[in-house]
Scaffold this motif. Structure first.
Motif, PDB file in Angstrom:
ATOM      1  N   SER A   9       0.838  -1.199   0.000  1.00  0.00           N
ATOM      2  CA  SER A   9       0.000   0.000   0.000  1.00  0.00           C
ATOM      3  C   SER A   9       0.871   1.245   0.000  1.00  0.00           C
ATOM      4  N   ILE A  10       0.353   2.292  -0.642  1.00  0.00           N
ATOM      5  CA  ILE A  10       0.986   3.609  -0.623  1.00  0.00           C
ATOM      6  C   ILE A  10      -0.104   4.628  -0.320  1.00  0.00           C
ATOM      7  N   SER A  11       0.188   5.536   0.620  1.00  0.00           N
ATOM      8  CA  SER A  11      -0.778   6.567   0.990  1.00  0.00           C
ATOM      9  C   SER A  11      -0.191   7.950   0.768  1.00  0.00           C
ATOM     10  N   ASP A  12      -1.004   8.842   0.181  1.00  0.00           N
ATOM     11  CA  ASP A  12      -0.675  10.265   0.211  1.00  0.00           C
ATOM     12  C   ASP A  12      -1.906  10.999   0.720  1.00  0.00           C
ATOM     13  N   ARG A  13      -1.908  12.326   0.637  1.00  0.00           N
ATOM     14  CA  ARG A  13      -3.028  13.079   1.202  1.00  0.00           C
ATOM     15  C   ARG A  13      -4.339  12.813   0.470  1.00  0.00           C
ATOM     16  N   SER A  14      -4.262  12.317  -0.765  1.00  0.00           N
ATOM     17  CA  SER A  14      -5.478  12.114  -1.554  1.00  0.00           C
ATOM     18  C   SER A  14      -6.130  10.753  -1.318  1.00  0.00           C
ATOM     19  N   GLY A  15      -5.390   9.807  -0.752  1.00  0.00           N
ATOM     20  CA  GLY A  15      -5.952   8.486  -0.514  1.00  0.00           C
ATOM     21  C   GLY A  15      -4.895   7.409  -0.430  1.00  0.00           C
ATOM     22  N   THR A  16      -5.352   6.165  -0.355  1.00  0.00           N
ATOM     23  CA  THR A  16      -4.474   5.003  -0.230  1.00  0.00           C
ATOM     24  C   THR A  16      -4.735   4.021  -1.357  1.00  0.00           C
ATOM     25  N   VAL A  17      -3.671   3.649  -2.040  1.00  0.00           N
ATOM     26  CA  VAL A  17      -3.738   2.573  -3.034  1.00  0.00           C
ATOM     27  C   VAL A  17      -3.269   1.295  -2.347  1.00  0.00           C
ATOM     28  N   TRP A  18      -4.057   0.249  -2.482  1.00  0.00           N
ATOM     29  CA  TRP A  18      -3.789  -1.004  -1.748  1.00  0.00           C
ATOM     30  C   TRP A  18      -3.915  -2.169  -2.721  1.00  0.00           C
ATOM     31  N   LEU A  19      -2.873  -2.959  -2.827  1.00  0.00           N
ATOM     32  CA  LEU A  19      -2.892  -4.156  -3.652  1.00  0.00           C
ATOM     33  C   LEU A  19      -2.063  -5.219  -2.944  1.00  0.00           C
ATOM     34  N   PRO A  20      -2.714  -6.209  -2.329  1.00  0.00           N
ATOM     35  CA  PRO A  20      -1.983  -7.195  -1.526  1.00  0.00           C
ATOM     36  C   PRO A  20      -0.877  -7.919  -2.288  1.00  0.00           C
ATOM     37  N   GLU A  21      -1.053  -8.114  -3.607  1.00  0.00           N
ATOM     38  CA  GLU A  21      -0.011  -8.814  -4.371  1.00  0.00           C
ATOM     39  C   GLU A  21       1.157  -7.917  -4.743  1.00  0.00           C
ATOM     40  N   GLY A  22       1.070  -6.641  -4.421  1.00  0.00           N
ATOM     41  CA  GLY A  22       2.196  -5.733  -4.627  1.00  0.00           C
ATOM     42  C   GLY A  22       1.906  -4.670  -5.674  1.00  0.00           C
ATOM     43  N   ILE A  23       2.292  -3.440  -5.355  1.00  0.00           N
ATOM     44  CA  ILE A  23       2.058  -2.296  -6.240  1.00  0.00           C
ATOM     45  C   ILE A  23       3.251  -2.110  -7.171  1.00  0.00           C
ATOM     46  N   ASP A  24       2.977  -1.750  -8.419  1.00  0.00           N
ATOM     47  CA  ASP A  24       4.027  -1.416  -9.382  1.00  0.00           C
ATOM     48  C   ASP A  24       4.565  -0.027  -9.028  1.00  0.00           C
ATOM     49  N   LEU A  25       5.763   0.028  -8.448  1.00  0.00           N
ATOM     50  CA  LEU A  25       6.301   1.302  -7.963  1.00  0.00           C
ATOM     51  C   LEU A  25       6.615   2.271  -9.104  1.00  0.00           C
ATOM     52  N   ARG A  26       7.044   1.740 -10.236  1.00  0.00           N
ATOM     53  CA  ARG A  26       7.318   2.628 -11.379  1.00  0.00           C
ATOM     54  C   ARG A  26       6.039   3.343 -11.814  1.00  0.00           C
ATOM     55  N   GLU A  27       4.957   2.594 -11.851  1.00  0.00           N
ATOM     56  CA  GLU A  27       3.678   3.178 -12.243  1.00  0.00           C
ATOM     57  C   GLU A  27       3.198   4.192 -11.196  1.00  0.00           C
ATOM     58  N   ALA A  28       3.392   3.858  -9.929  1.00  0.00           N
ATOM     59  CA  ALA A  28       3.006   4.781  -8.855  1.00  0.00           C
ATOM     60  C   ALA A  28       3.744   6.111  -8.992  1.00  0.00           C
ATOM     61  N   LEU A  29       5.040   6.036  -9.294  1.00  0.00           N
ATOM     62  CA  LEU A  29       5.830   7.263  -9.473  1.00  0.00           C
ATOM     63  C   LEU A  29       5.323   8.071 -10.662  1.00  0.00           C
ATOM     64  N   LEU A  30       4.986   7.392 -11.752  1.00  0.00           N
ATOM     65  CA  LEU A  30       4.469   8.095 -12.932  1.00  0.00           C
ATOM     66  C   LEU A  30       3.158   8.809 -12.625  1.00  0.00           C
ATOM     67  N   ILE A  31       2.266   8.130 -11.932  1.00  0.00           N
ATOM     68  CA  ILE A  31       0.973   8.738 -11.579  1.00  0.00           C
ATOM     69  C   ILE A  31       1.180   9.963 -10.703  1.00  0.00           C
ATOM     70  N   LYS A  32       1.992   9.811  -9.676  1.00  0.00           N
ATOM     71  CA  LYS A  32       2.211  10.913  -8.733  1.00  0.00           C
ATOM     72  C   LYS A  32       2.878  12.097  -9.437  1.00  0.00           C
ATOM     73  N   GLU A  33       3.857  11.818 -10.277  1.00  0.00           N
ATOM     74  CA  GLU A  33       4.605  12.909 -10.896  1.00  0.00           C
ATOM     75  C   GLU A  33       3.810  13.580 -12.019  1.00  0.00           C
ATOM     76  N   ASN A  34       2.901  12.831 -12.674  1.00  0.00           N
ATOM     77  CA  ASN A  34       2.097  13.425 -13.745  1.00  0.00           C
ATOM     78  C   ASN A  34       0.833  14.111 -13.245  1.00  0.00           C
ATOM     79  N   PHE A  35       0.240  13.552 -12.198  1.00  0.00           N
ATOM     80  CA  PHE A  35      -1.050  14.069 -11.733  1.00  0.00           C
ATOM     81  C   PHE A  35      -0.994  14.709 -10.350  1.00  0.00           C
ATOM     82  N   GLY A  36       0.102  14.458  -9.613  1.00  0.00           N
ATOM     83  CA  GLY A  36       0.264  15.095  -8.309  1.00  0.00           C
ATOM     84  C   GLY A  36      -0.442  14.401  -7.172  1.00  0.00           C
ATOM     85  N   LYS A  37      -1.216  13.362  -7.468  1.00  0.00           N
ATOM     86  CA  LYS A  37      -1.935  12.669  -6.392  1.00  0.00           C
ATOM     87  C   LYS A  37      -2.245  11.235  -6.798  1.00  0.00           C
TER      88      LYS A  37
END
Length: 333
Positions: A40-68
């Motif tokens: 799981s990863i949490s920021d001020r906008s919410g929490t993304v939760w995936l028990p099998e594991g989150i794609d960190l590269r994709e998480a970085l792209l989302i955060k850097e392109n959309f800010g949340k």
């Protein structure tokens, strides 16, 4: 061994930690036999939760392109968990707190009671609740690690907690805040306080609200934590703090004439912590973003530890080192 991780905070430091986990994945597997699965990863906008594991590269792209993270609606469900709900609801081995949440001590306790170790770069929980947090961690037999709270990745906490076990610490003198060092260094070059502060903000060294740095609060938190580790629990409310706002150009100039520099110095002795601007020379006369601690003990004498006290990679170094240490502890290695 695979270690399940919850990452709370996905600002600059949280993203720097994610990059290290991506770039050094093979190193951690080869060197320590460890794989970190971020569930799981949490920021001020919410929490993304995936028990099998989150794609960190994709998480970085989302955060850097959309800010949340809440913009990540195509592939993941985004939950509106409070931090306390997040640590209670999800299955994980370690909770990594890289937020600035002053009330995080409450959900740190919750996580420990849920059987999860804590790694944090967040200073206020320790500066106000060290005894309670460490007591719960010891009671639960879980790691509670916080190297990155003081001097970023420079391992002063590790030295005090794990290496000087036969020594009695007499005193610590330290320069622990890079923003004030930058401002005072610029003042030595003839730049006035306000302009030096603006330059620090433009360079990203100082926050938009710089009061925590220039009033000495940040250094005070760090000095409090050093006392807790070296001598035993104390709280920020019990220490004396004076920042650099009243330091004049004349004082800076007169110090230089005497071959000295003014720096914001933390002095940590048993039962006594104070932070104030002082004229210094020798190891304490650091510049740029360097921090330094001079630790005096009965056996070793004087130990000087100096290194970067700020910076994203440097702070991520402290956080990730603690993650490895905690994971090896959980595996019994």
């Amino acid at each position: 061994m695979e270690v399940k991780v919850q990452l709370l905070g996905f600002g600059n430091v949280g993203r720097a930690v994610a990059r290290v986990l991506i770039e050094k994945k093979a190193f951690f597997k080869r060197r320590y036999g460890l794989t970190f699965r971020v569930v799981s990863i949490s920021d001020r906008s919410g929490t993304v939760w995936l028990p099998e594991g989150i794609d960190l590269r994709e998480a970085l792209l989302i955060k850097e392109n959309f800010g949340k993270l809440s913009a990540w609606t195509n592939d993941y469900e985004v939950y509106n968990f409070s931090p306390r709900e997040a640590v209670r609801e999800m299955d994980a081995d370690l909770v990594v707190d890289v937020t600035n949440d002053k009330n995080a001590w409450e959900w740190h306790l919750e996580a420990l009671r849920e059987g999860k170790g804590i790694i944090t770069s967040n200073k206020p929980p320790l500066a106000f609740h060290y005894g309670e947090l460490i007591g719960e961690a010891e009671h639960s037999d879980l790691p509670y690690l916080f190297e990155a709270t003081v001097m970023a990745g420079t391992p002063v906490i590790g030295i005090l907690r794990e290496n000087l076990l036969g020594d009695t610490v007499k005193r610590i003198r330290a320069v622990l805040n890079a923003t004030t060092t930058f401002i005072l260094s610029r003042m030595e070059q003839g730049v006035d306080f306000e302009r030096a502060l603006r330059q620090a903000q433009e360079l990203g060294i100082a926050e938009r609200d710089p009061s925590g740095d220039i009033l000495g609060i940040d250094a005070g938190y760090k000095a409090t934590i050093l006392h807790c580790v070296a001598f035993g629990p104390i709280t920020y409310d019990e220490i004396v703090v004076r920042g650099i706002t009243e330091v004049t150009a004349g004082e800076v100039e007169r110090a230089l004439v005497r071959g000295k520099r003014i720096r914001l110095v933390a002095t940590v002795e048993e039962g006594n912590v104070r932070v104030s601007p002082e004229e210094v020379s020798g190891p304490l006369a650091v510049s740029s973003n360097e921090n330094v601690a001079v630790i005096e003990t009965d056996l070793l004498g004087e130990l000087v530890i100096k290194g970067a006290g700020a910076g994203l990679k440097e702070t991520a170094s402290g956080v990730v080192s603690d993650m490895v240490k905690a994971a090896l502890g959980l595996t019994g290695a």
